[in-house]
Design a protein around this motif. Structure first.
Motif, PDB file in Angstrom:
ATOM      1  N   THR A  14      -3.984   3.560 -11.667  1.00  0.00           N
ATOM      2  CA  THR A  14      -4.206   4.048  -9.980  1.00  0.00           C
ATOM      3  C   THR A  14      -5.206   3.080  -9.495  1.00  0.00           C
ATOM      4  OG1 THR A  14      -3.657   6.303 -10.246  1.00  0.00           O
ATOM      5  CG2 THR A  14      -4.906   6.212  -8.680  1.00  0.00           C
ATOM      6  N   PRO A  15      -4.992   2.355  -8.366  1.00  0.00           N
ATOM      7  CA  PRO A  15      -6.086   1.504  -8.008  1.00  0.00           C
ATOM      8  C   PRO A  15      -7.097   2.267  -7.102  1.00  0.00           C
ATOM      9  CG  PRO A  15      -4.046   1.177  -6.615  1.00  0.00           C
ATOM     10  CD  PRO A  15      -3.570   2.398  -7.707  1.00  0.00           C
ATOM     11  N   ALA A  59      -0.802  -3.521  -8.974  1.00  0.00           N
ATOM     12  CA  ALA A  59      -1.674  -2.255  -8.980  1.00  0.00           C
ATOM     13  C   ALA A  59      -1.723  -1.074  -9.793  1.00  0.00           C
ATOM     14  CB  ALA A  59      -1.927  -2.036  -7.225  1.00  0.00           C
ATOM     15  N   THR A  60      -0.187  -0.907 -10.187  1.00  0.00           N
ATOM     16  CA  THR A  60       0.010   0.339 -10.829  1.00  0.00           C
ATOM     17  C   THR A  60       0.611   0.282 -11.999  1.00  0.00           C
ATOM     18  OG1 THR A  60       2.159   0.478  -9.937  1.00  0.00           O
ATOM     19  CG2 THR A  60       0.666   1.518  -8.406  1.00  0.00           C
ATOM     20  N   THR A  62       1.579   6.545  -6.979  1.00  0.00           N
ATOM     21  CA  THR A  62       0.277   7.288  -7.540  1.00  0.00           C
ATOM     22  C   THR A  62      -0.125   8.505  -6.831  1.00  0.00           C
ATOM     23  OG1 THR A  62      -1.197   5.929  -6.085  1.00  0.00           O
ATOM     24  CG2 THR A  62      -0.694   4.898  -8.182  1.00  0.00           C
ATOM     25  N   GLU A  72       2.721  -7.067  -5.874  1.00  0.00           N
ATOM     26  CA  GLU A  72       1.629  -6.460  -5.705  1.00  0.00           C
ATOM     27  C   GLU A  72       1.520  -4.882  -6.054  1.00  0.00           C
ATOM     28  OE1 GLU A  72      -0.993  -6.125  -1.472  1.00  0.00           O
ATOM     29  OE2 GLU A  72       0.290  -7.777  -1.479  1.00  0.00           O
ATOM     30  N   ALA A  73       2.380  -4.228  -5.574  1.00  0.00           N
ATOM     31  CA  ALA A  73       2.292  -2.742  -5.978  1.00  0.00           C
ATOM     32  C   ALA A  73       2.380  -2.639  -7.509  1.00  0.00           C
ATOM     33  CB  ALA A  73       3.337  -1.991  -5.374  1.00  0.00           C
ATOM     34  N   HIS A  74       3.257  -3.488  -8.354  1.00  0.00           N
ATOM     35  CA  HIS A  74       3.407  -3.458  -9.625  1.00  0.00           C
ATOM     36  C   HIS A  74       2.197  -3.950 -10.213  1.00  0.00           C
ATOM     37  CE1 HIS A  74       4.354  -4.733 -13.703  1.00  0.00           C
ATOM     38  NE2 HIS A  74       3.873  -5.734 -13.497  1.00  0.00           N
ATOM     39  N   GLU A  89       0.840  -1.316  -0.061  1.00  0.00           N
ATOM     40  CA  GLU A  89       0.029   0.051  -0.168  1.00  0.00           C
ATOM     41  C   GLU A  89       0.779   1.123   0.040  1.00  0.00           C
ATOM     42  OE1 GLU A  89      -3.082   0.498   3.186  1.00  0.00           O
ATOM     43  OE2 GLU A  89      -2.939  -1.695   2.957  1.00  0.00           O
ATOM     44  N   TRP A 103       0.486   3.128 -16.764  1.00  0.00           N
ATOM     45  CA  TRP A 103       0.092   3.463 -15.304  1.00  0.00           C
ATOM     46  C   TRP A 103      -1.295   3.493 -14.995  1.00  0.00           C
ATOM     47  CZ3 TRP A 103       3.930   3.676 -12.077  1.00  0.00           C
ATOM     48  CH2 TRP A 103       5.151   4.021 -12.671  1.00  0.00           C
ATOM     49  N   VAL A 132       2.499   1.724  -3.523  1.00  0.00           N
ATOM     50  CA  VAL A 132       1.433   2.151  -4.382  1.00  0.00           C
ATOM     51  C   VAL A 132       0.962   3.664  -4.157  1.00  0.00           C
ATOM     52  CG1 VAL A 132      -1.150   2.229  -4.736  1.00  0.00           C
ATOM     53  CG2 VAL A 132       0.287   0.257  -4.557  1.00  0.00           C
TER      54      VAL A 132
END
Ligand SMILES: [Zn+2]
Length: 314
Positions: free
Chosen positions: A313-314, A169-170, A128, A165-167, A121, A311, A124
């Protein structure tokens, strides 16, 4: 959606990136390198001006969270020098942080306890929304993680899981610090096979410090990008191998996956030339032996592909 490179001044068409130092540090501070801190914005400005005078247009800083990455200075430095800067989120090896920062004993999710529980999180948010301590809207453009020396540690496993996980999501690319006595193929396996990150979204650093050519070719065959660092540390053995490592990987047909970076992590390395030497020594040498297309590919076309992302943004 078109792919862009996320710089500290905003998203950029990758075709506009120009000559790029794909792995470097304008700011970094680690308890492992006492007296070698890169923490002075005026000194960083001098580096950027000299780099621009040598033809440099973009610099990618791999300093992750908590290591003094100069979040408050990067946008102003980019504006005053004209050099585009890509900043990183992510985490280094636990040994680079104050004792206890990454202890796994706190409360949190059972699989990733304590400080690891919300790491994805936080990555992310920096990709973002913005970097803490930076002017509004200054965002990270890549996720940097590190494999520990020796066999996979829990820190390595949990930070890689958070990076993946961040990859997802973004869309951010993932840059990895490797260790010679770690398990580089295991890192690629973990990110790409276990966590489903596409190999061309992964950039492996420090190959020049690993003397095993068969390993380089094996890693390249996985389809990841390889960032060759030199002059990484003044007088480091890896610096003298960079040219041969690159020549061997070009010979093996992997030129389109190679990136170049100075990886300046100490005051000593900065005094020895830092990113300027990348352009005044290594690039001309590659041009003499392989033709001018090779440094052009490694310094411009390849980083444009490696750092561009769709890109989200979740
Ligand atoms: Zn580095």
């Amino acid at each position: 959606m078109s792919r862009t490179v996320r710089t500290v001044l905003g998203d950029l068409d990758p075709a506009a990136l120009g000559v790029t130092d794909a792995h470097d540090h304008l700011f970094i501070r680690s308890p492992l390198l006492p007296g070698q801190e890169l923490d002075d914005p005026a000194a960083a400005e001098d580096v950027l001006r000299a780099y621009a005078a040598a033809g440099g247009r973009t610099l990618v800083q791999w300093t992750p969270r908590g290591l003094g990455r100069g979040a408050d200075s990067l946008a102003a430095l980019s504006r005053t020098t004209g050099v585009r800067i890509v900043a990183a989120t992510g985490a280094h090896q636990a040994v680079h942080y104050a004792p206890g920062s990454f202890s796994a004993t706190g409360a949190g999710a059972e699989d990733r306890p304590g400080p690891y529980a919300d790491l994805a999180e936080r990555f992310v948010a920096e990709l973002t929304t913005g970097l803490p301590g930076a002017p509004e809207g200054v965002r990270a453009g890549l996720i940097k993680v590190a494999a520990d020396a020796g066999p996979d540690s829990r820190h390595t496993r949990w930070t890689m899981a958070a990076a993946a996980e961040a990859h997802h999501a973004t869309g951010a690319p993932i840059a990895v610090h490797l260790e010679a006595d770690g398990a580089p193929p295991g890192v690629v396996h973990r990110l790409c096979h276990r966590h489903g990150v596409r190999p061309d979204r992964v950039i492996l650093g420090h190959l020049t410090r690993l003397p095993d050519r068969a390993l380089h070719r094996h890693l390249a065959a996985e389809g990841v990008y390889l960032a060759l660092d030199s002059p990484s540390r003044a007088g480091h053995a890896g610096d003298h191998q960079a040219f041969e490592v690159i020549a061997d990987l070009v010979e093996a047909g992997h030129a389109a996956q190679l990136l170049l970076g100075a990886d300046t992590t100490t005051r000593t390395a900065r005094a020895a030339g830092g990113p300027v030497r990348l352009l005044t020594e290594l690039a001309p040498r590659l041009a003499r032996s392989h033709g001018p297309e090779l440094p052009e590919l490694l310094l411009t076309a390849n980083p444009a592909a490696a750092f561009a992302a769709d890109w989200r943004t979740p």
